[in-house]
Design a protein around this motif. Structure first.
Motif, PDB file in Angstrom:
ATOM      1  N   ARG A  56       0.687  -1.348  -0.020  1.00 10.58           N
ATOM      2  CA  ARG A  56       0.079  -0.433   0.244  1.00 10.58           C
ATOM      3  C   ARG A  56       0.867   1.020  -0.334  1.00 10.58           C
ATOM      4  NH1 ARG A  56      -4.283   0.675   4.801  1.00 10.58           N
ATOM      5  NH2 ARG A  56      -2.883   2.680   5.413  1.00 10.58           N
ATOM      6  N   ASP A  58       0.841   4.643   0.745  1.00 13.30           N
ATOM      7  CA  ASP A  58       0.188   6.196   1.389  1.00 13.30           C
ATOM      8  C   ASP A  58       2.038   6.629   2.253  1.00 13.30           C
ATOM      9  OD1 ASP A  58      -1.733   4.999   0.230  1.00 13.30           O
ATOM     10  OD2 ASP A  58      -2.358   4.564   2.921  1.00 13.30           O
ATOM     11  N   GLU A  60       1.535   8.019   4.620  1.00 16.11           N
ATOM     12  CA  GLU A  60       2.297   7.797   5.357  1.00 16.11           C
ATOM     13  C   GLU A  60       2.627   6.558   6.966  1.00 16.11           C
ATOM     14  OE1 GLU A  60      -1.330  10.830   4.409  1.00 16.11           O
ATOM     15  OE2 GLU A  60      -1.205   8.742   3.690  1.00 16.11           O
ATOM     16  N   ALA A 101       1.714   9.678  -3.505  1.00 13.05           N
ATOM     17  CA  ALA A 101       3.153   9.212  -1.884  1.00 13.05           C
ATOM     18  C   ALA A 101       4.175  10.145  -2.034  1.00 13.05           C
ATOM     19  CB  ALA A 101       2.864   8.058  -1.253  1.00 13.05           C
TER      20      ALA A 101
END
Length: 287
Positions: A56, A58, A60, A101
């Protein structure tokens, strides 16, 4: 000859196909630190959702991992973008969505390299083909490549070009020539044994890529790498020809029993045996 040694820690495989890869943030940080201690100046990894165990991409997830690595060692951290066409990124994404990202990581000053793969290719395991199971098309439309190169120009980011087929090299070089201000890409020749794309890890295949590189992007840095491949037999030839090296569980044959640290240590020994010395991250940045 000073050689850049890159460690590709996990890739998109998940533990079902590559059981030894680091998936959690703690595991990725630990493997990155081990790889750096073994001589890697560049660390490449894919971010994972710890709940599902799938890739994933991302910000974050990436940002705290990179911050933890950089707080401990000086290495060039290189993230990826969604592996378009795979089970983790099956739906079409816009260029902005694929590089979201990466763009945030650049704005935060956390990365210096990123994947910008100049072409599309069928990703199929030879064993799956024989058993009637389909692979997928890893899709990188030209608009996506141009978007990544624009980010590279704006943030002085080094594009990491994966060269799955000779056409990737030709398109990547042409787009670089057509994109003023983009730093020199690194051409990563992707050899394979388990998959059906590209060329096998043989010296004649390396020489084929080098002849094409001399025509299309003379003097550009390059490295040997791959997917589903035992690249070690090619390391000596690469070093003697002036190239660089990537190893790790992303590239190793699926089901590899060896961990990332040992793969980096073995590559470092082979580089030394061929007369090469290992570059620091500062030397990689300096080109």
């Amino acid at each position: 000859m000073t050689v850049w040694l890159e460690a590709a820690l996990n890739g998109p495989w998940g533990r079902d196909r590559q059981p030894g890869i680091p998936v959690t943030a703690d595991e990725i940080v630990a493997d990155a630190l081990d790889a750096a201690a073994a001589g890697a100046a560049v660390v490449h990894f894919h971010a994972y959702d710890e709940r599902t165990g799938r890739q994933r991409d991302d910000y974050e997830i990436y940002a705290p991992i990179i911050e933890r690595i950089r707080a401990r060692v000086d290495v060039v951290c290189c993230p990826t973008i969604p592996f378009a066409g795979s089970g983790d990124a099956a739906e079409p994404l816009s260029p902005a969505a694929r590089f979201a990202a990466v763009e945030k990581l650049l704005e935060a000053g956390l990365i210096e390299w990123s994947v910008v793969d100049p072409g599309s290719v069928n990703i199929s395991l030879a064993d799956d083909v024989a058993q009637g199971r389909e692979g997928f098309v890893y899709a990188n439309p030209e608009s996506h490549v141009r978007y990544g190169l624009a980010l590279a120009a704006g943030h002085r980011m080094t594009p990491s070009y994966a060269i799955y087929e000779p056409g990737f090299l030709r398109l990547g070089a042409a787009l670089h020539r057509a994109s003023p201000g983009v730093p020199q890409p690194v051409y990563r020749f992707m050899f394979t044994e388990q998959f059906t794309f590209g060329l096998p890890p043989r010296e004649w295949a390396l020489q084929t890529y080098l002849r094409l590189l001399r025509d299309e992007a003379p003097g550009a840095p390059w490295m040997v790498a791959g997917l589903g491949v035992e690249i070690e037999p090619l390391i000596g030839a690469a070093v003697r020809a002036g190239g660089h090296v990537r190893v790790g569980l992303e590239d190793a044959p699926l089901g590899c029993p060896t961990g990332n640290r040992e793969l980096v240590e073995r590559a470092a020994r082979l580089i030394a045996d061929a007369g090469g010395g290992l570059a620091t991250a500062a030397e990689v940045r300096a080109g």
